[in-house]
Design a protein around this motif. Structure first.
Motif, PDB file in Angstrom:
ATOM      1  N   GLU A 196       0.833  -1.205   0.000  1.00  0.00           N
ATOM      2  CA  GLU A 196       0.000   0.000   0.000  1.00  0.00           C
ATOM      3  C   GLU A 196       0.868   1.255   0.000  1.00  0.00           C
TER       4      GLU A 196
ATOM      5  N   ARG B 266       2.074   6.702  -6.889  1.00  0.00           N
ATOM      6  CA  ARG B 266       1.046   7.670  -7.303  1.00  0.00           C
ATOM      7  C   ARG B 266       1.558   9.101  -7.172  1.00  0.00           C
ATOM      8  N   GLU B 267       2.229   9.386  -6.061  1.00  0.00           N
ATOM      9  CA  GLU B 267       2.776  10.736  -5.863  1.00  0.00           C
ATOM     10  C   GLU B 267       3.828  11.058  -6.923  1.00  0.00           C
TER      11      GLU B 267
ATOM     12  N   ILE C 192       2.327   1.835  -3.444  1.00  0.00           N
ATOM     13  CA  ILE C 192       1.337   2.404  -4.367  1.00  0.00           C
ATOM     14  C   ILE C 192       1.199   3.904  -4.122  1.00  0.00           C
ATOM     15  N   THR C 193       1.144   4.292  -2.862  1.00  0.00           N
ATOM     16  CA  THR C 193       1.052   5.716  -2.529  1.00  0.00           C
ATOM     17  C   THR C 193       2.259   6.476  -3.063  1.00  0.00           C
TER      18      THR C 193
ATOM     19  N   LEU D 233       2.909   1.397 -11.519  1.00  0.00           N
ATOM     20  CA  LEU D 233       1.709   1.423 -10.685  1.00  0.00           C
ATOM     21  C   LEU D 233       0.900   0.143 -10.863  1.00  0.00           C
TER      22      LEU D 233
ATOM     23  N   ALA E 255       3.072   4.396 -15.232  1.00  0.00           N
ATOM     24  CA  ALA E 255       1.805   3.658 -15.234  1.00  0.00           C
ATOM     25  C   ALA E 255       2.051   2.159 -15.103  1.00  0.00           C
TER      26      ALA E 255
ATOM     27  N   ASN F 132       4.050   9.698  -9.891  1.00  0.00           N
ATOM     28  CA  ASN F 132       3.374   9.818 -11.180  1.00  0.00           C
ATOM     29  C   ASN F 132       2.658  11.158 -11.316  1.00  0.00           C
ATOM     30  N   ALA F 133       2.120  11.676 -10.210  1.00  0.00           N
ATOM     31  CA  ALA F 133       1.462  12.985 -10.257  1.00  0.00           C
ATOM     32  C   ALA F 133       2.482  14.068 -10.614  1.00  0.00           C
TER      33      ALA F 133
ATOM     34  N   ARG G 180       0.060  -2.566  -7.961  1.00  0.00           N
ATOM     35  CA  ARG G 180      -1.311  -3.017  -7.657  1.00  0.00           C
ATOM     36  C   ARG G 180      -1.394  -4.541  -7.675  1.00  0.00           C
TER      37      ARG G 180
END
Length: 173
Positions: free
Chosen positions: A17, A24-25, A20-21, A53, A50, A27-28, A57
């Motif tokens: 988890e 995501r950060e 993933i966080t 990520l 992507a 990737n942003a 997942r």
């Protein structure tokens, strides 16, 4: 059911988890940079982000399944059939250098009964041999066995493999 230490599995879920966080950060930030400079190099970096990520997942889902299996069966390996999806893992002793036919036979012998039972639980039949539902994890387990992720989804009255040939080839290649 034997007593099993669940803390390892809970830690794996938490780590997945957190990964993933983190992705995501990252990737942003990459997406924001891409908006400022939409070149082909930046687009490729976004594609890699992507893919990272998606892999994270997959690791999270595998960790959650292992935790659930450890809680219910006392083993991290096995299959869960729920909501039109079969997922889990199996550990198989496959000798190094085994030809593909022998490898498929060993996987089918270890997985067929459990996979057929999971399909029956969902009210469907198998679309392919058991080996087609697997994707090999890198490395071996503590006992030297090959660990295979198992994945399938229901389409109509059939359980279809949810592992692409490309993903399988990439692991073996």
């Amino acid at each position: 059911m034997s007593t099993i230490d669940l803390s390892q599995y809970e830690a794996e879920v938490a780590a997945a988890e957190a990964e993933i966080t983190r992705i995501r950060e990252a990737n942003a930030e990459l997406a924001e940079a891409y908006r400022g400079d939409p070149g082909e190099d930046a687009r490729e970096i976004l594609r890699r982000g992507a893919a990272s990520l998606a892999a994270a997942r997959d690791r999270l889902e595998a960790a959650r399944v292992a935790l659930t299996l450890a809680r219910t069966t006392g083993s991290p390996h096995g299959l869960l059939a729920r909501e039109g999806v079969v997922s889990g893992s199996v550990a198989v002793a496959i000798p190094a250098g085994s030809p593909s036919g022998e490898r498929a036979r060993l996987i089918d012998a270890a997985l067929s009964a459990e996979l057929t039972s999971a399909a029956r639980e969902l009210g469907v039949v198998l679309a392919a041999p058991a080996e087609r539902y697997t994707r090999e994890r890198p490395g071996r387990d503590a006992e030297g066995r090959t660990v295979l992720d198992v994945s399938g989804h229901v389409e109509g009255d059939v359980l279809m493999p949810a592992v692409s040939r490309g993903a399988k080839s990439a692991r073996r290649g």
